[in-house]
Design a protein around this motif. Structure first.
Motif, PDB file in Angstrom:
ATOM      1  N   GLY A 179     -76.178 -10.635 -54.517  1.00 49.79           N
ATOM      2  CA  GLY A 179     -76.517 -10.406 -53.254  1.00 49.79           C
ATOM      3  C   GLY A 179     -75.202 -10.271 -52.464  1.00 49.79           C
ATOM      4  O   GLY A 179     -75.431  -9.931 -50.970  1.00 49.79           O
ATOM      5  N   LEU A 180     -74.142 -10.179 -53.125  1.00 53.07           N
ATOM      6  CA  LEU A 180     -72.821 -10.077 -52.135  1.00 53.07           C
ATOM      7  C   LEU A 180     -72.452  -8.505 -52.084  1.00 53.07           C
ATOM      8  O   LEU A 180     -72.187  -7.793 -53.167  1.00 53.07           O
ATOM      9  CB  LEU A 180     -71.757 -10.902 -52.918  1.00 53.07           C
ATOM     10  CG  LEU A 180     -70.406 -10.781 -52.132  1.00 53.07           C
ATOM     11  CD1 LEU A 180     -70.701 -11.591 -50.718  1.00 53.07           C
ATOM     12  CD2 LEU A 180     -69.404 -11.667 -52.956  1.00 53.07           C
ATOM     13  N   PRO A 181     -72.442  -7.675 -51.047  1.00 47.63           N
ATOM     14  CA  PRO A 181     -72.279  -6.310 -50.959  1.00 47.63           C
ATOM     15  C   PRO A 181     -70.847  -6.148 -51.277  1.00 47.63           C
ATOM     16  O   PRO A 181     -69.787  -6.933 -50.787  1.00 47.63           O
ATOM     17  CB  PRO A 181     -72.447  -6.166 -49.467  1.00 47.63           C
ATOM     18  CG  PRO A 181     -73.553  -7.366 -48.895  1.00 47.63           C
ATOM     19  CD  PRO A 181     -72.849  -8.466 -49.628  1.00 47.63           C
ATOM     20  N   THR A 182     -70.600  -4.968 -51.810  1.00 41.62           N
ATOM     21  CA  THR A 182     -69.211  -4.504 -52.215  1.00 41.62           C
ATOM     22  C   THR A 182     -68.270  -4.465 -50.945  1.00 41.62           C
ATOM     23  O   THR A 182     -67.191  -4.858 -51.253  1.00 41.62           O
ATOM     24  CB  THR A 182     -69.410  -3.086 -52.721  1.00 41.62           C
ATOM     25  OG1 THR A 182     -70.208  -3.082 -54.053  1.00 41.62           O
ATOM     26  CG2 THR A 182     -67.995  -2.539 -53.259  1.00 41.62           C
ATOM     27  N   LEU A 183     -68.758  -4.081 -49.787  1.00 40.08           N
ATOM     28  CA  LEU A 183     -67.906  -3.822 -48.707  1.00 40.08           C
ATOM     29  C   LEU A 183     -67.486  -5.461 -48.263  1.00 40.08           C
ATOM     30  O   LEU A 183     -66.325  -5.374 -47.611  1.00 40.08           O
ATOM     31  CB  LEU A 183     -68.489  -3.253 -47.633  1.00 40.08           C
ATOM     32  CG  LEU A 183     -68.683  -1.629 -47.515  1.00 40.08           C
ATOM     33  CD1 LEU A 183     -69.679  -1.021 -46.474  1.00 40.08           C
ATOM     34  CD2 LEU A 183     -67.177  -1.193 -47.389  1.00 40.08           C
ATOM     35  N   ALA A 184     -68.208  -6.576 -48.652  1.00 44.02           N
ATOM     36  CA  ALA A 184     -67.912  -7.830 -48.083  1.00 44.02           C
ATOM     37  C   ALA A 184     -66.809  -7.965 -48.947  1.00 44.02           C
ATOM     38  O   ALA A 184     -65.591  -8.693 -48.620  1.00 44.02           O
ATOM     39  CB  ALA A 184     -68.795  -8.609 -48.269  1.00 44.02           C
ATOM     40  N   VAL A 185     -66.719  -7.935 -50.287  1.00 47.12           N
ATOM     41  CA  VAL A 185     -65.657  -7.983 -51.303  1.00 47.12           C
ATOM     42  C   VAL A 185     -64.458  -7.220 -50.980  1.00 47.12           C
ATOM     43  O   VAL A 185     -63.568  -8.056 -50.899  1.00 47.12           O
ATOM     44  CB  VAL A 185     -66.093  -7.488 -52.798  1.00 47.12           C
ATOM     45  CG1 VAL A 185     -65.102  -7.897 -53.782  1.00 47.12           C
ATOM     46  CG2 VAL A 185     -67.488  -8.307 -53.145  1.00 47.12           C
ATOM     47  N   THR A 186     -64.685  -6.076 -50.562  1.00 50.47           N
ATOM     48  CA  THR A 186     -63.490  -5.246 -50.216  1.00 50.47           C
ATOM     49  C   THR A 186     -63.002  -5.627 -49.011  1.00 50.47           C
ATOM     50  O   THR A 186     -61.478  -5.664 -48.859  1.00 50.47           O
ATOM     51  CB  THR A 186     -63.963  -3.728 -49.780  1.00 50.47           C
ATOM     52  OG1 THR A 186     -64.661  -3.289 -51.250  1.00 50.47           O
ATOM     53  CG2 THR A 186     -62.756  -2.679 -49.597  1.00 50.47           C
ATOM     54  N   THR A 187     -63.715  -6.273 -47.911  1.00 46.50           N
ATOM     55  CA  THR A 187     -62.938  -6.655 -46.731  1.00 46.50           C
ATOM     56  C   THR A 187     -62.200  -7.904 -46.882  1.00 46.50           C
ATOM     57  O   THR A 187     -61.085  -8.045 -46.410  1.00 46.50           O
ATOM     58  CB  THR A 187     -64.220  -7.007 -45.667  1.00 46.50           C
ATOM     59  OG1 THR A 187     -64.905  -5.876 -45.534  1.00 46.50           O
ATOM     60  CG2 THR A 187     -63.594  -7.420 -44.352  1.00 46.50           C
ATOM     61  N   ALA A 188     -62.658  -9.150 -47.812  1.00 43.47           N
ATOM     62  CA  ALA A 188     -61.955 -10.021 -48.181  1.00 43.47           C
ATOM     63  C   ALA A 188     -60.953  -9.751 -48.756  1.00 43.47           C
ATOM     64  O   ALA A 188     -59.592 -10.491 -48.565  1.00 43.47           O
ATOM     65  CB  ALA A 188     -62.745 -11.048 -49.222  1.00 43.47           C
ATOM     66  N   ALA A 189     -60.848  -8.753 -49.673  1.00 46.27           N
ATOM     67  CA  ALA A 189     -59.521  -8.361 -50.310  1.00 46.27           C
ATOM     68  C   ALA A 189     -58.514  -7.675 -49.403  1.00 46.27           C
ATOM     69  O   ALA A 189     -57.258  -8.227 -49.203  1.00 46.27           O
ATOM     70  CB  ALA A 189     -59.996  -7.315 -51.440  1.00 46.27           C
ATOM     71  N   ALA A 190     -58.881  -6.882 -48.575  1.00 46.18           N
ATOM     72  CA  ALA A 190     -58.023  -6.157 -47.588  1.00 46.18           C
ATOM     73  C   ALA A 190     -57.330  -6.988 -46.695  1.00 46.18           C
ATOM     74  O   ALA A 190     -55.922  -7.032 -46.353  1.00 46.18           O
ATOM     75  CB  ALA A 190     -58.792  -5.090 -46.846  1.00 46.18           C
ATOM     76  N   ILE A 191     -58.056  -8.049 -46.262  1.00 41.20           N
ATOM     77  CA  ILE A 191     -57.671  -8.992 -45.242  1.00 41.20           C
ATOM     78  C   ILE A 191     -56.547 -10.107 -45.799  1.00 41.20           C
ATOM     79  O   ILE A 191     -55.459 -10.237 -45.502  1.00 41.20           O
ATOM     80  CB  ILE A 191     -58.729  -9.942 -44.493  1.00 41.20           C
ATOM     81  CG1 ILE A 191     -59.446  -8.808 -43.521  1.00 41.20           C
ATOM     82  CG2 ILE A 191     -58.122 -10.992 -43.692  1.00 41.20           C
ATOM     83  CD1 ILE A 191     -60.842  -9.384 -43.054  1.00 41.20           C
ATOM     84  N   SER A 192     -56.837 -10.428 -47.000  1.00 42.36           N
ATOM     85  CA  SER A 192     -56.110 -11.462 -47.665  1.00 42.36           C
ATOM     86  C   SER A 192     -54.897 -10.677 -48.289  1.00 42.36           C
ATOM     87  O   SER A 192     -53.620 -11.514 -48.105  1.00 42.36           O
ATOM     88  CB  SER A 192     -56.999 -11.959 -48.947  1.00 42.36           C
ATOM     89  OG  SER A 192     -57.913 -12.669 -48.657  1.00 42.36           O
ATOM     90  N   VAL A 193     -54.783  -9.665 -48.803  1.00 44.06           N
ATOM     91  CA  VAL A 193     -53.673  -8.886 -49.120  1.00 44.06           C
ATOM     92  C   VAL A 193     -52.774  -8.556 -47.952  1.00 44.06           C
ATOM     93  O   VAL A 193     -51.611  -8.949 -48.021  1.00 44.06           O
ATOM     94  CB  VAL A 193     -53.843  -7.643 -49.828  1.00 44.06           C
ATOM     95  CG1 VAL A 193     -52.553  -6.812 -49.956  1.00 44.06           C
ATOM     96  CG2 VAL A 193     -54.625  -7.901 -51.003  1.00 44.06           C
ATOM     97  N   GLY A 194     -53.340  -8.167 -46.708  1.00 42.33           N
ATOM     98  CA  GLY A 194     -52.436  -8.091 -45.410  1.00 42.33           C
ATOM     99  C   GLY A 194     -51.823  -9.438 -45.271  1.00 42.33           C
ATOM    100  O   GLY A 194     -50.758  -9.485 -44.789  1.00 42.33           O
ATOM    101  N   LEU A 195     -52.535 -10.604 -45.020  1.00 40.00           N
ATOM    102  CA  LEU A 195     -52.011 -11.748 -44.789  1.00 40.00           C
ATOM    103  C   LEU A 195     -51.011 -11.943 -45.633  1.00 40.00           C
ATOM    104  O   LEU A 195     -49.739 -12.874 -45.546  1.00 40.00           O
ATOM    105  CB  LEU A 195     -52.989 -12.943 -44.807  1.00 40.00           C
ATOM    106  CG  LEU A 195     -54.228 -12.833 -43.680  1.00 40.00           C
ATOM    107  CD1 LEU A 195     -55.139 -13.859 -43.659  1.00 40.00           C
ATOM    108  CD2 LEU A 195     -53.397 -12.737 -42.261  1.00 40.00           C
ATOM    109  N   PHE A 196     -51.302 -12.014 -47.078  1.00 43.59           N
ATOM    110  CA  PHE A 196     -49.885 -12.234 -48.003  1.00 43.59           C
ATOM    111  C   PHE A 196     -48.740 -11.317 -47.660  1.00 43.59           C
ATOM    112  O   PHE A 196     -47.911 -12.106 -47.873  1.00 43.59           O
ATOM    113  CB  PHE A 196     -50.398 -11.967 -49.336  1.00 43.59           C
ATOM    114  CG  PHE A 196     -49.449 -12.156 -50.639  1.00 43.59           C
ATOM    115  CD1 PHE A 196     -49.162 -13.290 -50.814  1.00 43.59           C
ATOM    116  CD2 PHE A 196     -49.038 -10.909 -51.186  1.00 43.59           C
ATOM    117  CE1 PHE A 196     -48.320 -13.592 -52.029  1.00 43.59           C
ATOM    118  CE2 PHE A 196     -48.321 -11.219 -52.292  1.00 43.59           C
ATOM    119  CZ  PHE A 196     -47.667 -12.596 -52.490  1.00 43.59           C
ATOM    120  N   GLY A 197     -49.045 -10.268 -47.313  1.00 45.07           N
ATOM    121  CA  GLY A 197     -47.928  -9.444 -46.854  1.00 45.07           C
ATOM    122  C   GLY A 197     -47.132 -10.188 -45.472  1.00 45.07           C
ATOM    123  O   GLY A 197     -45.935 -10.171 -45.599  1.00 45.07           O
TER     124      GLY A 197
END
Length: 306
Positions: A179-197
């Motif tokens: 039930g977890l949409p792909t866009l939700a997964v992509t959003t979590a990855a994008a934000i987390s990678v940016g914060l890691f930078g």
């Protein structure tokens, strides 16, 4: 029930989408490698995150990807995001210090390593033939890395470590709740990678980018969004076993970009090692398809339970 095979026209569209995705990914890698001449690693990751995150957030909100908020903190999503962050940090650090084709070639270990990881950690059945293909494929990776030879670069090992982070990401992806949409997964990855930078920037000397560098990073961010969109569409359009091997077209564009943009010709060992990786990877894809078809036939012919 076994999956319904895609129509030939759907497979053709899936192949074209996959080819387009690989072009956008190599353009992205080329752009961030160009930007690395002026900016440190963390700053590039952070600035690209500032571009990518708002785009995927808007798309996710419009598609209702955050409707089931309880799944946004699912443990498998946390593991997947961790793998994404570590993979991005390690791979980009290596990419900025290695020839583009070498870093790209090492990344082609991912399909083989994912198959091995699925057997070791998820209990999936991997037969003797596929284990042999995995071993041969890793020997091809050693030809690219060249340990103990004059061409060895410690950053090749960093790129190889990024492969294991990608495997963590991909294995966690297999366990994500349906039930977890792909866009939700992509959003979590994008934000987390940016914060890691942004975290990495705490240990770097900040540099004020000029307009040209900002434009380069902006273009790389757009390529990142386009690449993920295209690859998701490709995997959903055609049969995975037909479409997935076209990931290896990435290496064609990587070699061309290295020659045309950076003026560097790859050595013969890279071509030999990459050829081994591609051959064993494609064999693994098709072997998995054969095994899957065999299991589906057994399920259909099995007597009904009493």
């Amino acid at each position: 029930m076994p999956p319904v095979p895609a129509l030939p026209s759907e497979n053709q569209r899936g192949i074209l989408l996959m080819l387009a995705a690989m072009v956008t990914f190599i353009v992205n890698d080329t752009l961030v490698k160009v930007a690395s001449a002026d900016l440190p690693t963390g700053e590039i990751i952070f600035l690209r995150g500032l571009i990518v995150s708002p785009i995927v957030i808007v798309l996710a909100v419009r598609r209702g990807a955050f409707a089931n908020r309880s799944l946004l903190f699912h443990k498998t999503l946390i593991w997947r995001t961790l793998g994404e962050v570590v993979a991005a940090g390690l791979y980009l650090s290596a990419l900025f210090r290695l020839p583009l084709a070498n870093a790209s070639a090492i990344l082609q270990v991912v399909p083989l390593a994912t198959t091995a990881g699925a057997a070791l950690f998820l209990g999936e059945t991997v037969g003797r033939r596929r284990w042999t293909a995995i071993a041969v494929g890793f020997s091809g990776a050693l030809l690219v890395i060249q340990p103990g030879l004059d061409g060895f670069n410690i950053w090749s090992l960093v790129a190889l470590l990024s492969v294991f982070a990608v495997v963590l990401r991909d294995l966690a992806s297999k366990q994500l709740p349906k039930g977890l949409p792909t866009l939700a997964v992509t959003t979590a990855a994008a934000i987390s990678v940016g914060l890691f930078g942004g975290f990495l920037m705490l240990f770097e000397e900040p540099v004020m980018p000029d307009a040209a560098v900002l434009a380069t990073i902006f273009a790389s961010g757009l390529c990142t969004v386009a690449g993920y969109t295209l690859i998701i569409a490709a995997m959903r359009t055609g049969d995975i076993s037909v479409v997935a091997p076209f990931r290896y077209s990435f290496m064609i564009w990587a070699v061309l970009a290295q020659v045309l943009v950076f003026g560097e010709w790859p050595g013969p060992l890279l071509f030999i090692g990459t050829g081994i990786l591609i051959a064993t990877g494609i064999y693994t894809f098709y072997r998995e398809r054969q095994v899957g078809a065999s299991e589906a036939r057994k399920a259909l012919t099995a007597p009904p339970a009493r």
